[in-house]
Design an enzyme around this catalytic site. Structure first.
Site, PDB file in Angstrom:
ATOM      1  N   PRO A 250      12.802 -21.973   5.057  1.00  0.00           N
ATOM      2  CA  PRO A 250      11.511 -21.488   5.037  1.00  0.00           C
ATOM      3  C   PRO A 250      10.581 -22.134   4.397  1.00  0.00           C
ATOM      4  O   PRO A 250      11.092 -22.310   3.589  1.00  0.00           O
ATOM      5  CB  PRO A 250      12.779 -19.810   4.589  1.00  0.00           C
ATOM      6  CG  PRO A 250      13.985 -20.805   3.569  1.00  0.00           C
ATOM      7  CD  PRO A 250      14.031 -22.030   4.544  1.00  0.00           C
ATOM      8  N   GLU A 251       9.453 -22.326   5.345  1.00  0.00           N
ATOM      9  CA  GLU A 251       8.742 -22.394   4.145  1.00  0.00           C
ATOM     10  C   GLU A 251       7.805 -21.452   4.173  1.00  0.00           C
ATOM     11  O   GLU A 251       7.852 -19.833   3.639  1.00  0.00           O
ATOM     12  CB  GLU A 251       7.458 -23.045   5.585  1.00  0.00           C
ATOM     13  CG  GLU A 251       8.401 -24.634   5.736  1.00  0.00           C
ATOM     14  CD  GLU A 251       7.238 -26.063   6.025  1.00  0.00           C
ATOM     15  OE1 GLU A 251       6.046 -25.993   5.506  1.00  0.00           O
ATOM     16  OE2 GLU A 251       7.832 -26.390   6.779  1.00  0.00           O
TER      17      GLU A 251
END
Ligand SMILES: [Zn+2]
Length: 287
Positions: A2-3
């Site tokens: 996840p960014e």
């Protein structure tokens, strides 16, 4: 992994669902995440009201009524699921980057509310939880972090003066949390493509105009990703796997050997390992 945009989407869904609710009970099934879950974690959260779900960089911040903050980092594979009472299908998705149904394994932390529970799942256990006692300690916690791309502190003067005379390449700086917080490997490639700058260009050779492009596209690329991710939440049921809409819209990331998407560019996307991370770029329109 996840960014920032994925974390922001989780924040938005979570805030909508749990803001104003009281935590009844916390169950930690596995304390061995990247860092050990604090020993008094359950007691600090119990009976607290969630005032707000906030975010800084890739950290989720649950503001609690006892003034403390529960900080969550999703690591490489952390996902948050919300299971309603009497939900037989266990459809739980908070975000597009995860499977819509609660996995059977790796549910490490369960936070019980009145008529639902929030579950932290993390197969690789690189995520972690922290308790920050109060707001001044929270400020201290993030003292060494540079501004987020959306912050007014991230402006042309800041970027230009930070980068001038620096030998390291620009890709390196986009990933350097002391310079800017929350840009990960995927979006660093996208930002540099949009800015028409090669990832291995030394920071000291960037013109003011190029710094301006970095400023503009750092904001734009991340905001667009949040927006597209947000729209894919609504029609998530049609998507079976892990990829959200915007991930299919990457301009360079994971497109090695394919044609450049910029109109009138005949370039091909290349992949190169720069500072141990894969970088994707068009060697034709990026200079
Ligand atoms: Zn190109």
């Amino acid at each position: 992994m996840p960014e920032l945009p994925e974390v922001e989407i989780v924040r938005q869904s979570l805030n909508k669902k749990i803001k104003g609710s009281f935590i009844k009970k916390v169950l930690v099934k596995n304390r061995n995440l990247r860092f050990k879950v604090p020993f008094n974690f359950e007691n600090i959260l119990k009976n607290q009201k969630i005032l707000e779900v906030d975010r800084f960089s890739k950290y989720l911040l649950l503001h609690l009524s006892n003034n403390s903050v529960c900080l969550i980092h999703l690591g490489m594979s952390g996902t948050i699921h919300l299971v309603k009472k009497n939900n037989k299908n266990l459809i739980t998705n908070m975000s597009f980057y995860q499977h819509p149904i609660l996995p059977k394994k790796h549910n490490h932390i369960i936070i019980f509310f009145d008529d639902f529970k929030v579950i932290y799942n993390d197969p690789r256990r690189f995520g972690f939880f922290e308790i920050i006692k109060n707001h001044s300690l929270l400020k201290k916690r993030f003292k060494k972090f540079g501004p987020e791309p959306f912050s007014i502190k991230f402006n042309l003067r800041y970027i230009f003066s930070f980068l001038k005379n620096k030998e390291k390449n620009i890709k390196n700086f986009l990933l350097d949390q002391k310079f800017v917080s929350g840009i990960g490997n995927i979006y660093a490639s996208e930002i540099l493509f949009q800015s028409k700058i090669l990832p291995n260009k030394k920071a000291k050779y960037l013109s003011k105009n190029e710094c301006k492009k970095i400023l503009i596209y750092s904001k734009k690329v991340l905001i667009d990703a949040v927006r597209k991710g947000g729209s894919s939440i609504r029609d998530f049921k049609g998507i079976s796997g892990k990829k959200g809409k915007f991930q299919k819209e990457f301009r360079v990331y994971d497109r090695e050997g394919l044609n450049c998407k910029r109109s009138r560019c005949n370039g091909t996307i290349k992949k190169k390992i720069i500072s141990k991370r894969s970088s994707f770029f068009c060697n034709f329109c990026q200079k």
